[in-house]
Scaffold this active site. Structure first.
Site: not given
Ligand code: GDP
Ligand code: MN
Length: 402
Positions: A125, A213
């Site tokens: 991530y 993101e």
């Protein structure tokens, strides 16, 4: 919205952000030098099959909607052959996607991204947002990326490593080294990660993003680093500087009341409670919502008419608010300055005549032309309209009414 960012931003903050689809976000990342697998966006099954023909090997069919949680909802599908692509495309275009981020009614899917599938060895991530408490951009990474990131953030916050950027400086080499080490990457992969971090920070700064993101950023079985998913939200207040971003807006996915309000020059923020709020100024909106909470109520939205509101704009404000079925009562809290109380009072009366007040509307007016405003309201004798002496009185009355 990824729940992970709620650690840093309020619902209101994200509501004031413009969203774009994955296919648009990945293009911005690619332009900043971040590698993404080849892909094509389509809006029909035949086109999806055409894209499959142009790409090599297996593909992933991905619904293009603003909400996340697509993988778990069955709206990201790995397909081996044309028949599977056809089935996935038909399914996604015919069904609404329901995920924890959509609400029970789900969202319709109008576009699909078809990408070349990759063999994933590991999912990471990488995200960037503004840390409001620290007043700095923060970049966050985790070795435990992928569809479980929300649970990771909740259960084991230490699995997310953060670096705060200086507001006026780019991401520093020592910070990049820390982030790369946190992901356990070395050699060529560390070099590739360096590019990803810089690229993400550059896109975030350049376009005044509120969130950017990559989840997951993957290492493939042949050792390449690739961005497999992309999400970027843009701060509404910075949009005037970025016409190319404004052009990406997909109004069909936004709250229809918010669009209507924007057209009338009003700011409308949808929330979860039952009390609609009409205010002038964001500060007064916050104070009004605090007071509603203090007296046991919960705001359904707030509609900020601003300073330069016109009579037509003010009537439209009431139309928008009263069209929302979850609104069980309305609190009008105006401190007349540039926006004069009598104009608001006239709008109230006009709105009452036009749509009728089926729920109680509690009014607290103070400031410029307040006496004239009180006379207008008294003379009109609108049913459902309750006047309040002060803000506390108004909050108590509206909370008692719902
Ligand atoms: P999200 O669920 O909305 O966040 O959608 P993502 O684009 O992140 O996809 C969800 C998951 O699907 C990823 O975490 C991967 O596990 C899987 N996935 C996506 N693309 C590929 C791919 O090309 N190959 C493989 N093997 N899995 C993929
Ligand atoms: Mn994802």
């Amino acid at each position: 919205m990824a729940r992970i960012v709620e650690l840093f931003s309020t619902r209101t903050g994200e509501a004031l952000s413009m969203k774009v689809h994955e296919y648009q976000a990945r293009r911005l990342l690619a332009e900043a030098g971040i590698p993404v697998p080849p892909g094509e966006v389509v809006s029909g099954t035949r086109e999806a099959l055409g894209a499959f023909g142009k790409l090599s090997g297996r593909v992933v069919v991905k619904a293009q909607v603003f909400a996340g949680g697509r993988g778990k909802a069955g709206f990201v599908k790995l397909c081996e052959d044309a028949e599977q692509v056809r089935a996935a495309a038909e399914f996604m275009l015919a069904n609404r996607m329901v995920s924890p981020q959509t609400g029970p009614q789900g969202v319709a899917v109008k576009r699909l991204l078809i990408t070349e599938a990759v063999e994933i060895a590991h999912e990471y991530y990488v995200g960037m947002t503004i840390d409001r408490a620290k007043r700095r951009p923060v970049i966050m990474v985790s070795r435990e990326g992928g569809v479980e990131i929300e649970q990771v953030a909740a259960r084991n916050p230490n699995a997310i490593v953060k670096e705060w950027l200086h507001p006026h400086l780019p991401l520093q080499p020592f910070q990049i080294r820390k982030l790369t080490a946190a992901l356990g990457l070395a050699g060529d992969q560390a070099k590739a990660a360096d590019k990803v971090f810089r690229g993400l920070a550059a896109v975030f700064n350049r376009y005044d993003a509120s969130l950017a993101e990559i989840n997951p950023l993957v290492v493939t079985s042949d050792g390449r680093l690739l961005a497999i998913d992309a999400k970027i939200n843009f701060d509404d207040n910075g949009l005037f500087r970025h016409p190319e971003i404004q052009a990406l807006a997909d109004q069909s996915e936004e709250n229809p009341h918010e669009i209507r309000a924007k057209k009338a020059g009003l700011t409308y923020i949808a929330l979860d409670g039952q009390i609609g709020c009409v205010v002038n100024g964001a500060g007064l909106a916050m104070a009004t919502m605090d007071l509603i909470k203090l007296h046991g109520g919960s705001p359904a939205n707030f509609l900020d008419v601003g300073g330069a509101v016109t009579p037509e704009g003010a009537v439209e404000a009431f139309r928008i608010l009263l069209a929302e079925p979850k609104v069980r009562g309305v609190l009008v809290n105006i401190f007349g300055g540039i926006a004069k109380c009598d104009l608001i009072a006239e709008a109230l009366v006009a709105a009452a005549r036009e749509v009728g007040f089926k729920v109680p509307v509690v009014v607290r007016l103070e400031g410029t032309n307040v006496d004239r405003a009180r006379r207008i309201i008294a003379e009109a004798a609108v049913s459902g309209l309750v006047t309040a002496d002060d803000l506390t009185d108004a909050a108590q009355k509206v909370c008692a009414a719902v």
